[in-house]
Design a protein around this motif. Structure first.
Motif, PDB file in Angstrom:
ATOM      1  N   ALA A 148       1.051  -1.187   0.146  1.00  0.00           N
ATOM      2  CA  ALA A 148       0.169  -0.492   0.177  1.00  0.00           C
ATOM      3  C   ALA A 148       0.836   1.394  -0.041  1.00  0.00           C
ATOM      4  O   ALA A 148       0.856   2.304  -0.799  1.00  0.00           O
ATOM      5  CB  ALA A 148      -1.301  -0.139   0.654  1.00  0.00           C
ATOM      6  N   GLN A 149       1.613   0.863   1.160  1.00  0.00           N
ATOM      7  CA  GLN A 149       2.415   2.553   0.745  1.00  0.00           C
ATOM      8  C   GLN A 149       3.374   2.772  -0.172  1.00  0.00           C
ATOM      9  O   GLN A 149       3.766   3.784  -1.112  1.00  0.00           O
ATOM     10  CB  GLN A 149       3.584   1.636   1.815  1.00  0.00           C
ATOM     11  N   LEU A 150       4.243   1.950  -0.962  1.00  0.00           N
ATOM     12  CA  LEU A 150       5.107   1.663  -2.575  1.00  0.00           C
ATOM     13  C   LEU A 150       3.537   2.214  -3.683  1.00  0.00           C
ATOM     14  O   LEU A 150       3.864   3.154  -3.965  1.00  0.00           O
ATOM     15  CB  LEU A 150       5.014   0.423  -3.279  1.00  0.00           C
ATOM     16  N   VAL A 151       3.031   1.739  -3.504  1.00  0.00           N
ATOM     17  CA  VAL A 151       1.626   2.298  -4.427  1.00  0.00           C
ATOM     18  C   VAL A 151       1.169   3.133  -3.682  1.00  0.00           C
ATOM     19  O   VAL A 151       0.805   4.163  -5.058  1.00  0.00           O
ATOM     20  CB  VAL A 151       0.781   1.091  -3.971  1.00  0.00           C
ATOM     21  N   LEU A 152       0.982   4.186  -3.244  1.00  0.00           N
ATOM     22  CA  LEU A 152       0.365   5.392  -2.431  1.00  0.00           C
ATOM     23  C   LEU A 152       1.753   6.406  -3.116  1.00  0.00           C
ATOM     24  O   LEU A 152       1.595   7.359  -3.328  1.00  0.00           O
ATOM     25  CB  LEU A 152       0.256   5.514  -1.301  1.00  0.00           C
ATOM     26  N   GLU A 167      12.110   0.407   8.455  1.00  0.00           N
ATOM     27  CA  GLU A 167      11.274   1.204   9.731  1.00  0.00           C
ATOM     28  C   GLU A 167      10.213   0.760  10.021  1.00  0.00           C
ATOM     29  O   GLU A 167       9.712   1.306  11.332  1.00  0.00           O
ATOM     30  CB  GLU A 167      11.904   2.933   9.284  1.00  0.00           C
ATOM     31  N   VAL A 168       9.611   0.140   8.964  1.00  0.00           N
ATOM     32  CA  VAL A 168       8.379  -0.609   9.113  1.00  0.00           C
ATOM     33  C   VAL A 168       8.371  -1.612   9.261  1.00  0.00           C
ATOM     34  O   VAL A 168       7.931  -2.603   9.808  1.00  0.00           O
ATOM     35  CB  VAL A 168       7.551   0.292   7.754  1.00  0.00           C
ATOM     36  N   VAL A 169       8.091  -2.276   7.542  1.00  0.00           N
ATOM     37  CA  VAL A 169       7.670  -4.199   8.039  1.00  0.00           C
ATOM     38  C   VAL A 169       8.989  -4.787   8.297  1.00  0.00           C
ATOM     39  O   VAL A 169       8.276  -4.399   9.322  1.00  0.00           O
ATOM     40  CB  VAL A 169       8.655  -4.411   6.784  1.00  0.00           C
ATOM     41  N   LEU A 170      10.482  -4.892   8.220  1.00  0.00           N
ATOM     42  CA  LEU A 170      10.727  -5.418   9.744  1.00  0.00           C
ATOM     43  C   LEU A 170      11.051  -5.152  11.577  1.00  0.00           C
ATOM     44  O   LEU A 170      10.694  -6.784  11.963  1.00  0.00           O
ATOM     45  CB  LEU A 170      12.703  -5.171   9.885  1.00  0.00           C
ATOM     46  N   PRO A 171      10.280  -4.146  12.065  1.00  0.00           N
ATOM     47  CA  PRO A 171      10.074  -4.300  12.891  1.00  0.00           C
ATOM     48  C   PRO A 171       8.805  -4.635  13.273  1.00  0.00           C
ATOM     49  O   PRO A 171       8.217  -5.055  14.667  1.00  0.00           O
ATOM     50  CB  PRO A 171      10.120  -2.486  13.242  1.00  0.00           C
ATOM     51  N   LEU A 172       7.433  -4.053  12.558  1.00  0.00           N
ATOM     52  CA  LEU A 172       5.776  -5.085  12.914  1.00  0.00           C
ATOM     53  C   LEU A 172       6.798  -6.422  12.460  1.00  0.00           C
ATOM     54  O   LEU A 172       5.433  -7.191  13.958  1.00  0.00           O
ATOM     55  CB  LEU A 172       5.128  -4.162  11.480  1.00  0.00           C
ATOM     56  N   LEU A 173       7.460  -6.790  11.927  1.00  0.00           N
ATOM     57  CA  LEU A 173       7.313  -8.349  12.559  1.00  0.00           C
ATOM     58  C   LEU A 173       8.301  -8.754  12.824  1.00  0.00           C
ATOM     59  O   LEU A 173       7.952 -10.039  14.040  1.00  0.00           O
ATOM     60  CB  LEU A 173       8.876  -8.632  10.032  1.00  0.00           C
ATOM     61  N   THR A 174       9.549  -7.815  14.027  1.00  0.00           N
ATOM     62  CA  THR A 174       9.858  -8.522  14.776  1.00  0.00           C
ATOM     63  C   THR A 174       9.632  -8.583  16.539  1.00  0.00           C
ATOM     64  O   THR A 174      10.263  -7.910  17.197  1.00  0.00           O
ATOM     65  CB  THR A 174      11.781  -8.508  14.730  1.00  0.00           C
ATOM     66  N   PHE A 175       8.502  -7.267  16.449  1.00  0.00           N
ATOM     67  CA  PHE A 175       8.738  -6.528  17.915  1.00  0.00           C
ATOM     68  C   PHE A 175       8.051  -7.120  18.777  1.00  0.00           C
ATOM     69  O   PHE A 175       7.245  -8.003  18.403  1.00  0.00           O
ATOM     70  CB  PHE A 175       7.065  -5.356  17.105  1.00  0.00           C
ATOM     71  N   ALA A 176       9.073  -7.158  19.478  1.00  0.00           N
ATOM     72  CA  ALA A 176       8.484  -7.909  21.479  1.00  0.00           C
ATOM     73  C   ALA A 176       7.707  -7.355  21.463  1.00  0.00           C
ATOM     74  O   ALA A 176       8.139  -6.306  22.657  1.00  0.00           O
ATOM     75  CB  ALA A 176       9.801  -7.805  21.850  1.00  0.00           C
ATOM     76  N   ALA A 177       6.507  -7.289  21.948  1.00  0.00           N
ATOM     77  CA  ALA A 177       6.291  -6.855  23.358  1.00  0.00           C
ATOM     78  C   ALA A 177       6.134  -6.686  24.559  1.00  0.00           C
ATOM     79  O   ALA A 177       6.984  -8.047  25.107  1.00  0.00           O
ATOM     80  CB  ALA A 177       4.052  -7.486  23.084  1.00  0.00           C
TER      81      ALA A 177
END
Length: 203
Positions: free
Chosen positions: A168-172, A192-202
């Motif tokens: 979505a970000q690339l399209v926009l 800054e977006v994809v990797l942190p969202l995939l590996t975020f430690a709650a």
């Protein structure tokens, strides 16, 4: 603009084969580039490919299906290739690069160049959406599985949704700026977006 309907049966049909199928898809891509989606017809595609319309309709029920397949082949090749770089970050960067190529039509007409047709033709819109969703899911699933197998931390419950945010970000960004984000921006999107969202430690 609705997808064209097949003619009545009875036309002579030459033997189908991979070479003929490739010629039909190539003809569709060429004509989109020359006159645009709205102005091409199955007759024009058949004439350019030197194939009968019956040959075409045996494989694709209408123009939307044929064009969607041509776009997918140009973006992915005959089979979807998901790069294995050896790291989660590397795989994500490769995936984002592939998305950018598909959007700008590096190997043929761009998806963004067909936005008008996608908006007006429900059949084409449904096919393109299905292709994007299917490809994103396949790529995200493969990347997540490799990361888990390598022992890399992966906490996201839905990797496909995370990669969908990148799409979505690339399209926009491409739509608003006329060109896709440059290499540095694509890497920032991953870091800054994809990797942190995939590996975020709650906490």
């Amino acid at each position: 603009m609705p997808s064209e309907q097949p003619p009545a049966a009875g036309e002579p049909s030459p033997r189908r084969g991979k070479a003929r199928e490739d010629a039909i898809l190539a003809a569709a891509v060429e004509l989109i580039g020359e006159v645009g989606y709205d102005r091409i017809s199955m007759d024009a595609i058949a004439a350019r490919a030197k194939a009968s319309k019956m040959t075409i309709y045996r494989k694709w029920p209408g123009k939307a299906e044929l064009v969607a397949e041509a776009l997918r082949r140009r973006a992915e090749g005959e089979t979807l290739h998901i790069a294995d770089t050896g790291t989660l970050r590397g795989d994500l960067i490769a995936a984002v690069e592939g998305i950018a190529r598909a959007l700008t039509g590096e190997r043929g007409p761009s998806l963004l160049g067909l936005l008008g047709a996608v908006r007006e033709d429900p059949a084409l819109r449904d096919l393109v959406r299905t292709q994007i969703d299917g490809t994103s899911n396949a790529v995200a699933t493969a990347i997540a599985h490799r990361a888990t197998t390598r022992g890399e931390p992966l906490t996201a419950a839905n990797p496909s949704m995370v990669l969908g945010l990148a799409v979505a970000q690339l399209v926009l960004s491409t739509l608003l700026n006329g060109t896709p984000p440059d290499t540095e921006a694509r890497h920032r999107l991953v870091d800054e977006v994809v990797l942190p969202l995939l590996t975020f430690a709650a906490p």
